[in-house]
Design an enzyme around this catalytic site. Structure first.
Site, PDB file in Angstrom:
ATOM      1  CD  GLU A 170      -3.073  -0.919   2.211  1.00  0.00           C
ATOM      2  OE1 GLU A 170      -3.016   0.040   2.996  1.00  0.00           O
ATOM      3  OE2 GLU A 170      -4.017  -1.720   2.197  1.00  0.00           O
ATOM      4  CD  GLU A 358      -3.678  -5.802   4.090  1.00  0.00           C
ATOM      5  OE1 GLU A 358      -4.512  -4.972   4.517  1.00  0.00           O
ATOM      6  OE2 GLU A 358      -2.452  -5.636   4.150  1.00  0.00           O
TER       7      GLU A 358
HETATM    8  C1  FCB Z   1      -4.492  -1.988   5.482  1.00  0.00           C
HETATM    9  C2  FCB Z   1      -3.107  -2.319   5.993  1.00  0.00           C
HETATM   10  C3  FCB Z   1      -3.087  -3.367   7.085  1.00  0.00           C
HETATM   11  C4  FCB Z   1      -4.251  -3.207   8.036  1.00  0.00           C
HETATM   12  C5  FCB Z   1      -5.562  -3.077   7.278  1.00  0.00           C
HETATM   13  C6  FCB Z   1      -6.779  -2.966   8.163  1.00  0.00           C
HETATM   14  O1  FCB Z   1      -4.478  -0.697   4.976  1.00  0.00           O
HETATM   15  O2  FCB Z   1      -2.302  -2.783   4.940  1.00  0.00           O
HETATM   16  O3  FCB Z   1      -1.848  -3.292   7.708  1.00  0.00           O
HETATM   17  O4  FCB Z   1      -4.035  -2.179   8.902  1.00  0.00           O
HETATM   18  O5  FCB Z   1      -5.501  -1.980   6.426  1.00  0.00           O
END
Ligand code: FCB
Length: 452
Positions: A170, A358
């Site tokens: 990210e 994620e």
């Molecule tokens: C993302 C991050 C991860 C976590 C999630 C909820 O932005 O990559 O580390 O904090 O959000």
């Protein structure tokens, strides 16, 4: 379809896993020679993190990884995305190598293999060595050189135990939020030009990591970026609203996915930023646009977009105040995001192998009652997103896997420990782990490969 099941299965080779990151779970923030990270420092700044929470102990995963992996294995989880803490390897960012840091990750990776779990390793998930920040941090090009050395060292040392690498996690969050908005470490509020320079240096690091994996990763090594692209979904899935989404998506992602794909910053983005454009050196984009094996996407939410009025390419809608969301204020429930983000990446940039690296939801006060956490809200979130993921696979979007964030409740950056994202509950006072209802649900999905 068997008479006992009500949905068609995910493909046999579809990867289901869970994700976490070094800074958020390991603790042992100053053990065995680890250097200070910008998050260790930021957490000590008054008012920066909720309740003044620090990363010092977190889930104590540093000492408990073997039990944690036994728990993952007992849930049938066979893929785990983790990250390496740069300050454990080079406590000062560059300079002297800390062998104890590499040994820790060797032991951790060996434990994963013993438990039959495949590691997916992210080289950078936000824990920049504070020593590099003291020398200017992401706005300074020297950080790229330090990262290149770090990436070479880690890939060389750990490649016998790892085949799948993720370069950075990210970019927007550790650049724009860290140096522009100031809500994440190091908490700076710099100019647009500085922020654009941090994007550029992050892109260069992505390229250096791809190069490092190609040079030192060994046969079969694979590598990709994890991006949290800005996502939109069409208000209605009609040609006009989808065209509006495409225009919005290209504009909002021009400086990251667009730049990598286009082998340079798109001209309309350069026109928009004018004098605040980053400084680029000859050859930078040869590195930045080195071919990768897959694209990772972190997908949580999206904006709603529809066809524009009076010749505008699109119209982005405001969410009404009572639109459903998780406790994280940024996390509005938009399950279609997990359909449209990979689909647009396929159609606009030609990606052929995409992983959701994620997806998950953060809530406060998941409490253990009689040994159970009945997080039906999280189960419902997962089910809604998995259905859209499944629809994307069925529609031919090249999705190869899904990693749920997160394995365990952890340090949720500026929200500290209050915000729980885990499918396993962590009692921070006792370090007791309790799988929540959502963990059992996800385990059943993985076992049957169906949305239950
Ligand atoms: C993302 C991050 C991860 C976590 C999630 C909820 O932005 O990559 O580390 O904090 O959000």
């Amino acid at each position: 379809m068997s008479s006992m099941t009500y949905s068609s299965p995910f493909p046999e080779d579809f990867v289901f896993g869970v994700a976490a990151a070094s800074a958020q779970i390991e603790g042992a923030a100053f053990a065995d020679g680890k250097g200070e990270s910008i998050w260790d420092r930021f957490a000590r700044k008054p008012g920066a993190v909720a309740h003044g929470d620090t990363l010092d102990v977190a889930c104590d995963h540093y000492a408990r990884f073997d039990e944690d992996f036994a728990l993952l294995a007992s849930l049938g989880i066979k893929n785990y995305r983790l990250s390496i803490a740069w300050p454990r390897i080079y406590p000062q960012g560059d300079g002297a190598l800390n062998e104890a840091g590499l040994d820790f990750y060797r032991r951790l990776l060996q434990s994963l293999h013993r438990h039959g779990i495949k590691p997916w390793v992210t080289l950078f998930h936000w824990d920049l060595p504070q020593a590099l920040e003291d020398r200017g941090g992401w706005p300074v090009r020297g950080t790229v050189d330090a990262f290149a050395r770090y990436a070479d060292t880690v890939v060389k040392a750990l490649s016998p135990l790892v085949t799948d690498w993720i370069t950075l996690n990210e970019i927007r969050c550790f650049t724009w939020l860290g140096y522009g908005a100031g809500t994440k470490a190091p908490g700076r509020r710099d100019s647009e030009a500085v922020v654009n320079q941090t994007y550029h240096h992050a892109l260069l690091c992505h390229g250096e990591a791809v190069r490092a994996v190609r040079e030192h990763g060994g046969a079969g090594a694979r590598v990709g970026l994890t991006d949290n692209c800005d996502v939109c979904v069409p208000v209605t899935e009609t040609e006009a609203d989808i065209a509006a989404c495409k225009a919005w998506f290209l504009e909002r992602n021009a400086h990251l996915l667009g730049a990598i794909h286009g082998k340079g910053y798109p001209q309309d983005w350069l026109d928009r930023v004018g004098d605040a454009a980053p400084q680029v050196q000859p050859g930078d984009f040869d590195l930045i646009s080195l071919p990768t094996d897959f694209l990772g996407l972190n997908i949580y939410t999206a904006h709603y977009v529809r066809a524009g009025k009076d010749g505008a390419a699109y119209e982005q809608l405001e969410l009404p105040p009572n639109y459903p969301r998780a406790d994280s204020p940024w996390l509005s429930w938009v399950p279609q995001s997990i359909y449209w983000a990979p689909k647009l990446c396929q159609e606009l940039y030609g990606h052929t192998e995409i992983y959701i690296t994620e997806n998950g939801c953060g809530y406060n006060a998941d409490t253990v009652v009689n040994g159970e956490v009945l997080d039906l809200h999280r189960r419902d979130f997962l089910r809604a997103y998995l259905r859209e993921l499944h629809r994307a696979v069925a529609d031919g979007v090249p999705l190869k896997g899904y990693f749920l964030w997160s394995f365990i409740d952890n340090f949720e950056w500026e929200d500290g420990y209050e915000r729980r994202f885990g499918i396993v509950h962590c009692d921070y006072a006792t370090q007791q782990r309790t799988p929540k209802l959502s963990a059992r649900y996800y385990a059943d999905v993985i076992r049957t490969r169906r949305i239950l």
